[in-house]
Each structure stands twice: as structure tokens, then as C-alpha cells.
Write a protein that holds these residues in place. Structure first.
Motif, PDB file in Angstrom:
ATOM      1  N   MET A 206      24.295 -34.071 -47.209  1.00  0.00           N
ATOM      2  CA  MET A 206      25.217 -34.381 -46.120  1.00  0.00           C
ATOM      3  C   MET A 206      26.642 -34.218 -46.628  1.00  0.00           C
ATOM      4  SD  MET A 206      23.494 -37.901 -44.593  1.00  0.00           S
ATOM      5  CE  MET A 206      24.182 -37.805 -42.957  1.00  0.00           C
ATOM      6  N   THR A 207      27.556 -33.957 -45.708  1.00  0.00           N
ATOM      7  CA  THR A 207      28.967 -33.999 -46.064  1.00  0.00           C
ATOM      8  C   THR A 207      29.444 -35.455 -45.995  1.00  0.00           C
ATOM      9  OG1 THR A 207      29.728 -33.727 -43.786  1.00  0.00           O
ATOM     10  CG2 THR A 207      29.347 -31.700 -45.077  1.00  0.00           C
ATOM     11  N   VAL A 208      30.577 -35.715 -46.617  1.00  0.00           N
ATOM     12  CA  VAL A 208      31.171 -37.050 -46.521  1.00  0.00           C
ATOM     13  C   VAL A 208      31.419 -37.394 -45.048  1.00  0.00           C
ATOM     14  CG1 VAL A 208      33.245 -38.414 -47.035  1.00  0.00           C
ATOM     15  CG2 VAL A 208      32.186 -37.008 -48.824  1.00  0.00           C
ATOM     16  N   ALA A 209      31.887 -36.420 -44.274  1.00  0.00           N
ATOM     17  CA  ALA A 209      32.137 -36.646 -42.845  1.00  0.00           C
ATOM     18  C   ALA A 209      30.860 -37.068 -42.122  1.00  0.00           C
ATOM     19  CB  ALA A 209      32.704 -35.380 -42.201  1.00  0.00           C
ATOM     20  N   GLU A 210      29.729 -36.474 -42.484  1.00  0.00           N
ATOM     21  CA  GLU A 210      28.459 -36.819 -41.844  1.00  0.00           C
ATOM     22  C   GLU A 210      27.992 -38.217 -42.242  1.00  0.00           C
ATOM     23  OE1 GLU A 210      26.532 -32.370 -41.229  1.00  0.00           O
ATOM     24  OE2 GLU A 210      26.325 -33.368 -43.161  1.00  0.00           O
ATOM     25  N   VAL A 211      28.219 -38.612 -43.492  1.00  0.00           N
ATOM     26  CA  VAL A 211      27.876 -39.967 -43.925  1.00  0.00           C
ATOM     27  C   VAL A 211      28.704 -40.984 -43.146  1.00  0.00           C
ATOM     28  CG1 VAL A 211      27.881 -41.602 -45.845  1.00  0.00           C
ATOM     29  CG2 VAL A 211      27.145 -39.255 -46.235  1.00  0.00           C
ATOM     30  N   LEU A 212      29.997 -40.703 -43.012  1.00  0.00           N
ATOM     31  CA  LEU A 212      30.877 -41.597 -42.257  1.00  0.00           C
ATOM     32  C   LEU A 212      30.501 -41.641 -40.777  1.00  0.00           C
ATOM     33  CD1 LEU A 212      34.250 -40.513 -43.908  1.00  0.00           C
ATOM     34  CD2 LEU A 212      33.104 -42.710 -44.242  1.00  0.00           C
ATOM     35  N   GLY A 213      30.105 -40.495 -40.242  1.00  0.00           N
ATOM     36  CA  GLY A 213      29.675 -40.446 -38.845  1.00  0.00           C
ATOM     37  C   GLY A 213      28.397 -41.215 -38.624  1.00  0.00           C
ATOM     38  N   LEU A 214      27.443 -41.071 -39.544  1.00  0.00           N
ATOM     39  CA  LEU A 214      26.194 -41.814 -39.451  1.00  0.00           C
ATOM     40  C   LEU A 214      26.469 -43.315 -39.466  1.00  0.00           C
ATOM     41  CD1 LEU A 214      23.057 -41.949 -39.543  1.00  0.00           C
ATOM     42  CD2 LEU A 214      23.265 -41.913 -42.052  1.00  0.00           C
ATOM     43  N   MET A 215      27.348 -43.729 -40.362  1.00  0.00           N
ATOM     44  CA  MET A 215      27.718 -45.142 -40.460  1.00  0.00           C
ATOM     45  C   MET A 215      28.196 -45.674 -39.108  1.00  0.00           C
ATOM     46  SD  MET A 215      30.695 -46.632 -42.940  1.00  0.00           S
ATOM     47  CE  MET A 215      32.090 -46.673 -41.823  1.00  0.00           C
ATOM     48  N   GLN A 216      28.934 -44.862 -38.372  1.00  0.00           N
ATOM     49  CA  GLN A 216      29.494 -45.307 -37.101  1.00  0.00           C
ATOM     50  C   GLN A 216      28.471 -45.316 -35.962  1.00  0.00           C
ATOM     51  OE1 GLN A 216      33.774 -43.781 -36.517  1.00  0.00           O
ATOM     52  NE2 GLN A 216      33.068 -42.644 -38.315  1.00  0.00           N
ATOM     53  N   THR A 217      27.273 -44.758 -36.202  1.00  0.00           N
ATOM     54  CA  THR A 217      26.206 -44.861 -35.202  1.00  0.00           C
ATOM     55  C   THR A 217      25.434 -46.164 -35.323  1.00  0.00           C
ATOM     56  OG1 THR A 217      24.406 -43.838 -36.512  1.00  0.00           O
ATOM     57  CG2 THR A 217      25.880 -42.340 -35.288  1.00  0.00           C
ATOM     58  N   PHE A 218      25.581 -46.870 -36.447  1.00  0.00           N
ATOM     59  CA  PHE A 218      24.814 -48.096 -36.658  1.00  0.00           C
ATOM     60  C   PHE A 218      25.178 -49.146 -35.606  1.00  0.00           C
ATOM     61  CE2 PHE A 218      24.686 -47.207 -41.522  1.00  0.00           C
ATOM     62  CZ  PHE A 218      23.723 -46.228 -41.326  1.00  0.00           C
ATOM     63  N   SER A 219      24.198 -49.872 -35.136  1.00  0.00           N
ATOM     64  CA  SER A 219      24.441 -50.901 -34.116  1.00  0.00           C
ATOM     65  C   SER A 219      25.430 -51.947 -34.607  1.00  0.00           C
ATOM     66  CB  SER A 219      23.124 -51.575 -33.722  1.00  0.00           C
ATOM     67  OG  SER A 219      22.526 -52.214 -34.837  1.00  0.00           O
ATOM     68  N   MET A 220      25.365 -52.290 -35.911  1.00  0.00           N
ATOM     69  CA  MET A 220      26.275 -53.324 -36.425  1.00  0.00           C
ATOM     70  C   MET A 220      27.715 -52.833 -36.494  1.00  0.00           C
ATOM     71  SD  MET A 220      23.816 -52.146 -38.476  1.00  0.00           S
ATOM     72  CE  MET A 220      23.053 -52.285 -40.061  1.00  0.00           C
ATOM     73  N   TYR A 221      27.894 -51.536 -36.764  1.00  0.00           N
ATOM     74  CA  TYR A 221      29.266 -51.009 -36.737  1.00  0.00           C
ATOM     75  C   TYR A 221      29.810 -51.041 -35.309  1.00  0.00           C
ATOM     76  CZ  TYR A 221      33.418 -48.221 -36.947  1.00  0.00           C
ATOM     77  OH  TYR A 221      34.728 -47.822 -36.820  1.00  0.00           O
ATOM     78  N   GLN A 222      28.978 -50.673 -34.340  1.00  0.00           N
ATOM     79  CA  GLN A 222      29.427 -50.676 -32.947  1.00  0.00           C
ATOM     80  C   GLN A 222      29.764 -52.097 -32.483  1.00  0.00           C
ATOM     81  OE1 GLN A 222      30.033 -48.048 -30.811  1.00  0.00           O
ATOM     82  NE2 GLN A 222      29.821 -46.794 -32.650  1.00  0.00           N
ATOM     83  N   SER A 223      29.001 -53.092 -32.957  1.00  0.00           N
ATOM     84  CA  SER A 223      29.309 -54.488 -32.637  1.00  0.00           C
ATOM     85  C   SER A 223      30.625 -54.916 -33.282  1.00  0.00           C
ATOM     86  CB  SER A 223      28.168 -55.407 -33.109  1.00  0.00           C
ATOM     87  OG  SER A 223      26.982 -55.122 -32.408  1.00  0.00           O
ATOM     88  N   PHE A 224      30.850 -54.481 -34.530  1.00  0.00           N
ATOM     89  CA  PHE A 224      32.110 -54.745 -35.240  1.00  0.00           C
ATOM     90  C   PHE A 224      33.275 -54.097 -34.497  1.00  0.00           C
ATOM     91  CE2 PHE A 224      34.443 -53.898 -39.532  1.00  0.00           C
ATOM     92  CZ  PHE A 224      35.295 -54.971 -39.316  1.00  0.00           C
ATOM     93  N   LEU A 225      33.079 -52.844 -34.073  1.00  0.00           N
ATOM     94  CA  LEU A 225      34.116 -52.101 -33.359  1.00  0.00           C
ATOM     95  C   LEU A 225      34.504 -52.802 -32.055  1.00  0.00           C
ATOM     96  CD1 LEU A 225      35.788 -49.419 -33.287  1.00  0.00           C
ATOM     97  CD2 LEU A 225      33.865 -48.412 -32.033  1.00  0.00           C
ATOM     98  N   LYS A 226      33.500 -53.347 -31.389  1.00  0.00           N
ATOM     99  CA  LYS A 226      33.767 -54.051 -30.137  1.00  0.00           C
ATOM    100  C   LYS A 226      34.515 -55.362 -30.382  1.00  0.00           C
ATOM    101  CE  LYS A 226      31.392 -55.497 -25.905  1.00  0.00           C
ATOM    102  NZ  LYS A 226      30.082 -55.590 -25.216  1.00  0.00           N
ATOM    103  N   ALA A 227      34.137 -56.073 -31.463  1.00  0.00           N
ATOM    104  CA  ALA A 227      34.738 -57.380 -31.742  1.00  0.00           C
ATOM    105  C   ALA A 227      36.123 -57.260 -32.374  1.00  0.00           C
ATOM    106  CB  ALA A 227      33.820 -58.181 -32.664  1.00  0.00           C
ATOM    107  N   GLU A 228      36.267 -56.326 -33.318  1.00  0.00           N
ATOM    108  CA  GLU A 228      37.534 -56.178 -34.055  1.00  0.00           C
ATOM    109  C   GLU A 228      37.833 -54.694 -34.269  1.00  0.00           C
ATOM    110  OE1 GLU A 228      38.428 -59.316 -37.079  1.00  0.00           O
ATOM    111  OE2 GLU A 228      36.237 -59.423 -37.192  1.00  0.00           O
ATOM    112  N   PRO A 229      38.280 -54.015 -33.221  1.00  0.00           N
ATOM    113  CA  PRO A 229      38.416 -52.554 -33.276  1.00  0.00           C
ATOM    114  C   PRO A 229      39.292 -52.039 -34.411  1.00  0.00           C
ATOM    115  CG  PRO A 229      39.420 -53.468 -31.276  1.00  0.00           C
ATOM    116  CD  PRO A 229      38.623 -54.550 -31.900  1.00  0.00           C
TER     117      PRO A 229
END
Length: 271
Positions: A206-229
């Protein structure tokens, strides 16, 4: 009732871009297991919790008809935009209420999804739609991921582990099933012909960009983004910076390997 954490259009778009198809090792396990119990041609497969279709498309060459289902219309919309296979259709519906006839299905799959469902109701629904000798395959990656690159793997993995630690307060209770390798779900499957295969290690370039993108698909990241963008976005920026520093590169197109452990549950309905 199923848990609903993958509803937003932006999340679905990330999912389509950065989630990947099930690894070949798992595909081989599934079709080997099926081949010992069913005769070709295979008729009908249902992929439940299909997201944007990465786990559904792999079924296209093997079945006369495939249905991908997900509770999120946004995910289904992304899947439909990405696909144009004559034997594949999608439907937005709960995992526990599938628009499928009794005893009509050869294979039910669910990729990184079963833990979100109401286990008891879902397994009853699977039993309703499976043909005698029909098979189920539930699989997921587990959280202990590693990032590898030459002699810098330990440093890179530590950075990724810190991300997981930062997201830990936002982990949904149902992710417990993933952390324990689907043991409780396996025990709940009512069939005697079943097996649980764990520690299926997959090494994904994977590229670094793809690793970072995958991280942002995680449900916990999306919950974090919603709580503290702002803090969530800062986490991505800081992680990118550390990866680039360790790799001594200036582009997120730099290649690494993401090592993932997977678990796969297989079972067959009795005749």
C-alpha cells in the motif's frame, strides 16, 4: 438490531476508495470449503453488509446470481456506481431482514460486518435462506496491524499503534467480537459442520496515502471525527508527517506493506 455507523455519503466515498477486496488467502479458503460440499455451477450468493461492494465483486465469476446488501443507502449507492455486472445486484436492507426466498442460497458471506448485526436474528435469517448443504463464510481482519518497510517496520508500526490508542475511546462495544476473533459468533452458529480459521496473515502493498485513507474508514475514526473534527484531522496530518519522516520521503505515494491478521468462520447447513 444492527448497529449503524457507516451511513454518511463522505464515509461511503472513503470506503469505496480505500477499502480492499478480501485477500486471496480467504477467497481460497471459502471456495475450497464450498467445493467439498456443493457441486458447480453455483447458483446464488448473498453478501451481507457489503459496504461499497469490495467483498461482493469477488463472487461474480463463481455464481449465476449475486446479491449484495447493506443497511446504508449511501454505501449501496457507491457500490452500484462502481459495478456493471449482469449477475450482480444490490439492495439496501437490514442484515436481519433479507429480501431473499427460503432455502434459495448457496453461499452467504459477510466481510468485516457480522459483529455489527444482531447475531441471533441474523443467524436465523441465514438459516432461513440457505439451501441444505449451503455454506456461510464470515471473515474479518483483527486490530493488530503492522506497517512494514525494510528496517523501519518497528517505528512505523509504533506510529500506527498510537493512532489506534488515540481512537480507542471511540471504539464501539461490538468491536469486542473482532478483538476476540469472532469466537462468540462462531459458538453461536448452530451447525455442527463448521470451522474457525485464525491467524491468516496477509501482507498488502500500500502507499502511505492508502494506509491513511484506510484509517479514515474505521468506524472509530468516523466517531472521533464527528465528536472532535479538528483533533481527528490533526491526527491524520500528524500520522502522515511521522510516516514521511521515518521513511525519509516527501510523498505519500511511498510504498509500504500493511500486515494484517484475519479470521474466517466457515459452516455448512445440514441436509
Amino acid at each position: 438490531m444492527a448497529t449503524r455507523l457507516f451511513e454518511g455519503k463522505a464515509h461511503a466515498s472513503y470506503y469505496q476508495k480505500f477499502r480492499f477486496s478480501p485477500p486471496q488467502e480467504i477467497q481460497d479458503l471459502i471456495f475450497s470449503y464450498m467445493g467439498e460440499r456443493l457441486t458447480k455451477p453455483y447458483g446464488f450468493a448473498v453478501d451481507v453488509g457489503c459496504g461499497t461492494g469490495q467483498s461482493t465483486r469477488i463472487l461474480v465469476p463463481y455464481f449465476e446470481k449475486i446479491l449484495g446488501t447493506d443497511i446504508s443507502p449511501a454505501q449501496i449507492d457507491e457500490a452500484e456506481k462502481a459495478d456493471d455486472f449482469p449477475n450482480l445486484t444490490y439492495s439496501a436492507c437490514p442484515a436481519e431482514e433479507l429480501p431473499v426466498d427460503d432455502a434459495s442460497v448457496d453461499l452467504v458471506t459477510a466481510c468485516a460486518a457480522v459483529h455489527w448485526f444482531d447475531t441471533e436474528k441474523f443467524l436465523k435469517e441465514v438459516d432461513r435462506i440457505l439451501k441444505p448443504r449451503g455454506c456461510l463464510a464470515f471473515f474479518t481482519y483483527v486490530p493488530d496491524m503492522e506497517v512494514h518497510y525494510k528496517d523501519r517496520s518497528e517505528q512505523l508500526t509504533k506510529v500506527f499503534s498510537k493512532v489506534q490508542d488515540a481512537l480507542d475511546p471511540y471504539v464501539n462495544d461490538k468491536v469486542y467480537h473482532v478483538k476476540t476473533g469472532y469466537k462468540d459468533i462462531f459458538d453461536a452458529i448452530p451447525y455442527t459442520d463448521k470451522k474457525r480459521v485464525e491467524k491468516i496473515t496477509v501482507k498488502m502493498p500500500m502507499t502511505v496515502a492508502e494506509v491513511l485513507g484506510l484509517m479514515q474508514t474505521f468506524s472509530m475514526y468516523q466517531s472521533f471525527l464527528k465528536a472532535e473534527p479538528e483533533k481527528a484531522k490533526e491526527l491524520v496530518v500528524a500520522t502522515e508527517q511521522r510516516f514521511l519522516e521515518i521513511l525519509e520521503v516527501s510523498t505519500t505515494e511511498a510504498k509500504v506493506e500493511l500486515w494484517m491478521n484475519n479470521v474466517c468462520l466457515l459452516a455448512s447447513k445440514p441436509e
